[in-house]
Design a protein around this motif. Structure first.
Motif, PDB file in Angstrom:
ATOM      1  N   HIS A 185      -1.993  -2.996  -6.369  1.00 21.17           N
ATOM      2  CA  HIS A 185      -3.372  -2.781  -5.901  1.00 21.17           C
ATOM      3  C   HIS A 185      -4.125  -4.108  -5.842  1.00 21.17           C
ATOM      4  CE1 HIS A 185      -7.375  -1.175  -5.591  1.00 21.17           C
ATOM      5  NE2 HIS A 185      -7.702  -1.603  -6.785  1.00 21.17           N
ATOM      6  N   ALA A 186      -4.026  -4.871  -6.942  1.00 22.01           N
ATOM      7  CA  ALA A 186      -4.708  -6.172  -6.986  1.00 22.01           C
ATOM      8  C   ALA A 186      -4.180  -7.085  -5.890  1.00 22.01           C
ATOM      9  CB  ALA A 186      -4.518  -6.813  -8.354  1.00 22.01           C
ATOM     10  N   THR A 213       0.838  -1.212   0.000  1.00 23.33           N
ATOM     11  CA  THR A 213       0.000   0.000   0.000  1.00 23.33           C
ATOM     12  C   THR A 213       0.863   1.248   0.000  1.00 23.33           C
ATOM     13  OG1 THR A 213      -0.144  -0.013   2.417  1.00 23.33           O
ATOM     14  CG2 THR A 213      -1.896  -1.133   1.222  1.00 23.33           C
ATOM     15  N   MET A 235       2.812   6.017  -7.327  1.00 20.02           N
ATOM     16  CA  MET A 235       1.833   6.878  -7.997  1.00 20.02           C
ATOM     17  C   MET A 235       2.257   8.339  -7.899  1.00 20.02           C
ATOM     18  SD  MET A 235      -0.994   6.849  -9.704  1.00 20.02           S
ATOM     19  CE  MET A 235      -2.286   5.670  -9.428  1.00 20.02           C
ATOM     20  N   ILE A 274       1.519  -0.315 -10.457  1.00 14.33           N
ATOM     21  CA  ILE A 274       0.646   0.106  -9.355  1.00 14.33           C
ATOM     22  C   ILE A 274      -0.645  -0.717  -9.358  1.00 14.33           C
ATOM     23  CG2 ILE A 274      -0.618   2.056  -8.362  1.00 14.33           C
ATOM     24  CD1 ILE A 274       1.511   3.855  -9.796  1.00 14.33           C
ATOM     25  N   THR A 275      -1.177  -0.975 -10.554  1.00 10.34           N
ATOM     26  CA  THR A 275      -2.362  -1.836 -10.655  1.00 10.34           C
ATOM     27  C   THR A 275      -2.073  -3.224 -10.083  1.00 10.34           C
ATOM     28  OG1 THR A 275      -3.025  -0.683 -12.658  1.00 10.34           O
ATOM     29  CG2 THR A 275      -4.045  -2.812 -12.270  1.00 10.34           C
ATOM     30  N   GLN A 280       2.870   2.686 -14.301  1.00 10.03           N
ATOM     31  CA  GLN A 280       1.466   2.797 -13.884  1.00 10.03           C
ATOM     32  C   GLN A 280       0.846   1.422 -13.689  1.00 10.03           C
ATOM     33  OE1 GLN A 280      -0.233   5.347 -16.908  1.00 10.03           O
ATOM     34  NE2 GLN A 280       0.100   7.141 -15.642  1.00 10.03           N
ATOM     35  N   MET A 284       2.630   1.613  -3.346  1.00  9.45           N
ATOM     36  CA  MET A 284       1.678   2.141  -4.337  1.00  9.45           C
ATOM     37  C   MET A 284       1.630   3.657  -4.304  1.00  9.45           C
ATOM     38  SD  MET A 284      -1.722  -0.144  -3.876  1.00  9.45           S
ATOM     39  CE  MET A 284      -2.755   0.917  -4.881  1.00  9.45           C
ATOM     40  N   ALA A 285       1.479   4.194  -3.071  1.00  7.38           N
ATOM     41  CA  ALA A 285       1.346   5.643  -2.925  1.00  7.38           C
ATOM     42  C   ALA A 285       2.595   6.345  -3.452  1.00  7.38           C
ATOM     43  CB  ALA A 285       1.110   6.009  -1.463  1.00  7.38           C
ATOM     44  N   VAL A 286       3.771   5.802  -3.105  1.00 13.42           N
ATOM     45  CA  VAL A 286       5.015   6.443  -3.516  1.00 13.42           C
ATOM     46  C   VAL A 286       5.184   6.353  -5.043  1.00 13.42           C
ATOM     47  CG1 VAL A 286       7.532   6.318  -3.338  1.00 13.42           C
ATOM     48  CG2 VAL A 286       6.113   6.047  -1.293  1.00 13.42           C
TER      49      VAL A 286
END
Ligand code: NA
Ligand code: NA
Lengths: 344, 188, 455
Positions: free
Chosen positions: B73-74, B41, B48, B69-70, B66, B44-46
């Motif tokens: 996320h999954a 998590t 994005m 990140i998906t 990009q 992901m933030a970093v």
């Protein structure tokens, strides 16, 4: 042996059996052009078969997401789909050849190649391992190069340009320094409005006007170098198709052929009206891409295609035949169509 | 009679021992998955944020970045689902449930695991299996220019999700069954 | 066999009351129905094969990536006590009102709603941030829960909103189709942007109505709010500004990056998360244990939200498989004449459906069927879109499938009972229905701004 034999002209009981099919699509329900084609197909089939083949059409996301149409048809969870071959690029690298090649064949030429030049056989072979049978599913005709927030005067203006452009066209844009993105239809407007992207291509005036793209971008570029005659597809689950009586199989085939022409007719009829409205009523600035940009895009296209051919044997084989036909037909069309356009 | 009882007891004890071992292994696996994806998590933030910075600072952008990140996320919501279940993090309509006795709750959770969670997990595993295997056979890649060529790994998360939920359902059956049993002992 | 879809509804509702996790109950009961239906030959099992594709659709929906990022931002703000400080400071600024904190929750929630646009994330964030504080200050649990849930649903209507994007997508096609049906072959268009502009005034009006309600509660039911204001807590304005500025800068960054076009909502969410991280680091509240807590919490909340999405996807699939969709279609196509009656019936049915379906299903299933009919009857497409959006907003608050309720339940501590949450949202549901009536009577609330912006 039962009541069905009393029907005139029907030789066996099986042929009055009713088949119910699901047709999944990659478009919003009722979306003009793209979405009305499968609806019309369902109507045609229902009428021609006197209700023996009933097709229910599902919009994108209703049964499966738009990009999952191929999987749904392949797995048999839907008997049929309406979509575009270039969406299956990740699965089948050669598939985009059957929808659009940048600077490639236009719709007349594509249809000729498919139906009389051996293209359809290659397409069927390509989808055969997945238990899927393809049919040409209509065309939008030449698309537009897209909507831009700023003018494109030199090749430099493409550097770092964030543009929604899927498929091979996107890879070409990337080669010349742009930043291609694939967004679904619903994301395009806001992304362009908020500036998350600088430009977008969509379809052509008829559909672009529906999206209201003229409200958020001033410049409309012609013509669609990346999608010169985008072909759509009907795909059918092989088992489902073979499970139909011969006459129904023929009805499916002929109805796809009718829709293939019908969609192009609709776009041809509506695109020019929408374009007039966009320019006259909404003061859209219509532009063409400069020559040096076009030639850079052409060079990049050749590089992208060479890479694809080296990477994938099926792409190489099919493109060789595509190009063979293309080189022949464009010679003739230079002398006929093009000459006529210049004369009239 | 005494001997027979004794053998039966030891068989039961050995069975329980293995089930507890099995249960602990599952608990350990799902907790490890959960801790692993928790860090995702933050990553992901970093990532994005870097996408935004690179685009505006340097006019740079990679679809691959990009897409990564998906993937993360999954991983977070699929691989973290069983972990979340361990922490009772999945929402309940608890109008009645919160008033139930410990035993009644155990009964709900036991039959929930038996009739809902286990069948759903098994169904998801079975129905996703062919979908994922085909993706591996094709070594399916992205449909985006410059996208990641690992869609088969992304799709595999579906199987790990279904599998870890099925295993978690089994530990639930053991846990809640035990609670029902304990309660009976206490009350009798 | 269409009645089986209704039976499925009621079975799911009944099973949910047992208290097993919502997502698994939704999925489990649906799967059972599908299995039994298949045994008796009334359910086409090929529907069940679409699930991998539908799950992959959820995975690859990049808009949904905003959920974990906004949750992360919320958890960090909560853990670092930054948002609490913001709420405290704002309620101190508004201290001369006894409902100062409540007002602050609505205003901070409005800002969050505007920047996230995601109901789940806003409810979770606000629930984590402000629920404990409100209870500590002496708000009644139901008022606190109701305010937070209702504030969370503002993300639905205040742009940018995912609900409006989906709705705009469906409506533009419906509008086009309606015009073609009417014989207009060079149709006008309606876009997501139109809906955004159209939603702005109703969204702000709703905030005003929430504030009025709080005022009314403090006036007529004073035991539900704190006994006194807290204006005496701070004498100088400077400490307040100190607490107010960092989080405000953060929210302005998130909102501004969207509105000025620097980022999509998902990207803005990462700006929010990283910004919150930086603020926490500055406040020196970012320890290793905080870091672990924050990431684990985010994972749990994200998994909770998405497992519900997965369960709902299976439910709506089986519902469709039993012909529930055809049932809806036949209800809507047999509408009696007149726009007023038709609109009233559609709104009523959408409101009822909101009890059991979520906005995505209603947007995709019902709107394409009813919208063209209503537009042909004379409804303005933007007005229709906002009416539907406000109506769907109530679906987040209506039990048993009120997603805002689930999300708050998921993060609320045990001091708030589920019944208190249900009781607390009722006045806000009524307020939203009043707004619906106001927009119905005075459509220009919706249409005047788009007319100014787009001519
Ligand atoms: Na919003
Ligand atoms: Na609801």
């Amino acid at each position: 042996a039962n009541e069905n034999t009393s029907d005139a002209g029907v030789s066996n009981a099986q042929s009055t059996e009713v088949h119910k099919w699901k047709l999944v699509t990659s478009w919003p329900k009722n979306f003009p052009g793209l979405g009305s084609a499968p609806e019309r197909f369902a109507d045609y089939v229902n009428e021609m078969s006197a209700g023996r083949l009933q097709v229910t059409v599902y919009g994108a996301g209703e049964l499966v997401p738009g990009f999952e149409v191929f999987n749904a048809v392949s797995s048999g969870s839907a008997q049929m789909g309406h979509s575009g071959a270039y969406y299956w690029k990740g699965k089948i690298p050669a598939a985009p050849i059957f929808s659009a090649i940048p600077f490639g064949m236009n719709v007349t030429e594509m249809n000729a190649w498919l139906h009389y030049g051996g293209g359809m056989k290659l397409w069927q072979e390509l989808y055969q391992p997945f238990g899927v049978v393809p049919f040409a599913g209509g065309s939008t005709g030449v698309q537009m190069a897209g909507w831009f927030k700023k003018e494109i005067n030199t090749l430099n203006d493409l550097q770092g340009l964030k543009m929604r452009i899927p498929g091979l066209g996107g890879e070409v844009l990337k080669k010349v320094g742009g930043l291609p993105l694939t967004l679904t239809g619903g994301e395009i407007f806001t992304s362009l409005q908020t500036g998350a992207i600088d430009a977008t291509e969509w379809v052509g005036p008829y559909n672009d006007q529906t999206f209201g793209l003229h409200k958020v971008a001033e410049y409309y570029y012609t013509s669609g170098w990346h999608e010169p005659g985008t072909l759509l597809e009907f795909i059918v689950n092989e088992k489902a198709l073979k499970g139909l009586p011969k006459d129904l199989q023929k009805i499916v085939e002929v109805a796809t052929r009718a829709i293939n022409q019908d969609m192009l007719d609709e776009y041809t009829s509506e695109n020019h009206k929408a374009m007039t409205q966009l320019v006259d009523e909404h003061s859209v600035k219509l532009r063409t891409l400069p020559d040096d940009v076009i030639s850079a895009l052409k060079t990049a296209t050749n590089e992208v295609i060479a890479e694809k051919r080296a990477e994938n044997a099926a792409f190489d084989k099919i493109y060789a035949e595509y190009d063979d036909f293309y080189q022949g037909v464009r010679q003739y069309h230079a002398k006929s169509e093009r000459a006529y356009y210049l004369n009239r | 009679m005494y001997l027979c009882h004794n053998v039966r007891t030891s068989v039961v004890l050995v069975f329980i021992f293995y089930m507890l071992l099995f249960k602990n292994v599952i608990v350990y696996i799902n907790r490890t998955l959960g801790v692993f994806v928790s860090y995702a998590t933050m990553i992901m933030a970093v990532l994005m944020f870097s996408v935004v910075l690179l685009r505006y600072g340097f006019n740079l952008g990679w679809i691959g970045l990009q897409e990564s990140i998906t993937y993360l996320h999954a991983a977070v919501f699929l691989l973290g689902a069983a972990f979340t279940f361990q922490h009772d993090g999945h929402v309940r309509v608890d109008v009645f449930y919160r008033r139930f006795s410990v035993r009644k709750r155990a009964i709900v959770d036991f039959f929930g695991a038996l009739l809902f969670m286990l069948p759903v997990s098994i169904y998801l595993f079975v129905v996703c299996y062919g979908y994922v295997v085909e993706s591996w056979q094709l070594l399916e890649g992205s449909r985006e220019p410059g996208g990641l060529p690992f869609v088969y790994i992304l799709k595999s998360f579906l199987l790990i999700f279904a599998g870890s939920m099925a295993l978690q359902a089994i530990t639930e059956l053991l846990n809640q069954g035990n609670k029902i049993f304990d309660k009976q002992l206490v009350s009798s | 066999m269409e009645w089986l879809s209704l039976l499925l509804f009621f079975a799911v509702c009944g099973a949910l009351l047992l208290g097993y996790p919502v997502a698994l109950t939704l999925a489990g009961v649906s799967l059972m129905f599908a299995g039994i239906g298949a045994l008796f030959g009334v359910f086409d099992t090929s529907y069940l094969l679409t699930i991998p594709s539908r799950l992959f659709g959820i995975i690859s929906n990049t808009t949904l990536i905003a959920v974990p990022l906004f949750v992360l931002m919320g958890v960090i703000l909560e853990r670092a006590k930054i948002a609490e400080d913001l709420l405290t400071s704002m309620s101190a600024v508004l201290g001369r009102y006894r409902t100062g904190l409540g007002v602050s929750v609505i205003l901070v929630g409005m800002l969050l709603a505007a920047s996230t646009g995601i109901v789940g994330a806003t409810v979770v964030t606000m629930g984590l941030m402000s629920l404990p504080t409100m209870l500590k200050r002496g708000y009644s649990p139901s008022l606190a829960a109701g305010t937070i849930c209702a504030t969370g649903t503002l993300g639905q209507i205040i742009p940018p909103s995912i609900a409006l994007v989906l709705l705009g997508d469906v409506l533009s096609s419906a509008y086009q189709k309606a015009q073609l049906d009417m014989g207009i072959f060079s149709p006008d268009s309606v876009s997501v942007g139109d809906l955004f502009v159209g939603a702005l005034m109703p969204g702000l009006l709703l905030v005003v109505m929430y504030l009025l309600y709080l005022w009314a509660v403090s006036r007529f039911s004073p035991d539900q709010v704190p006994k006194e204001g807290q204006s005496n807590e701070h004498t100088s304005i400077w400490p307040l500004l100190g607490a107010l500025i960092p989080p405000l800068v953060l929210i302005v960054c998130v909102l501004g990056s969207i509105l000025l076009g620097y980022a999509t909502p998902t990207e803005a969410a990462s700006v929010g998360a990283v910004g919150a991280l930086i603020l926490a680091a500055i406040k020196k509240t970012l320890t290793l244990s905080t870091f672990k807590y924050v990431t684990t919490e985010t994972t749990k909340v994200t998994s909770m939200v998405f497992l519900i999405l997965i369960g709902a996807s299976l439910f709506s699939l089986v519902f469709r498989g039993f012909g529930g969709e055809d049932l809806l279609k036949s209800i809507f196509t047999s509408l009696p004449g007149g726009l007023f009656t038709a609109m009233l019936l559609v709104m009523f049915v959408i409101f009822l459906l909101g009890f059991i379906l979520d906005f995505i299903e209603i947007t995709f299933v019902v709107v394409p069927i009813v919208a063209p009919i209503l537009i042909v009857m004379g409804a303005d497409p933007i007005w229709l879109g906002i009416m539907i959006a406000v109506n769907l907003q109530t679906s987040f608050l209506t039990p048993p499938f009120g997603f805002a309720l689930f999300y708050l339940r998921g993060v609320a501590s045990d001091i708030v009972k589920t019944e208190q949450i249900y009781k607390g949202v009722i006045p806000f549901i009524i307020i939203q229905l009043i707004l619906l009536i106001i927009i119905a009577i005075v459509p220009s609330i919706v249409t005047w701004l788009p007319n100014i912006v787009y001519g």
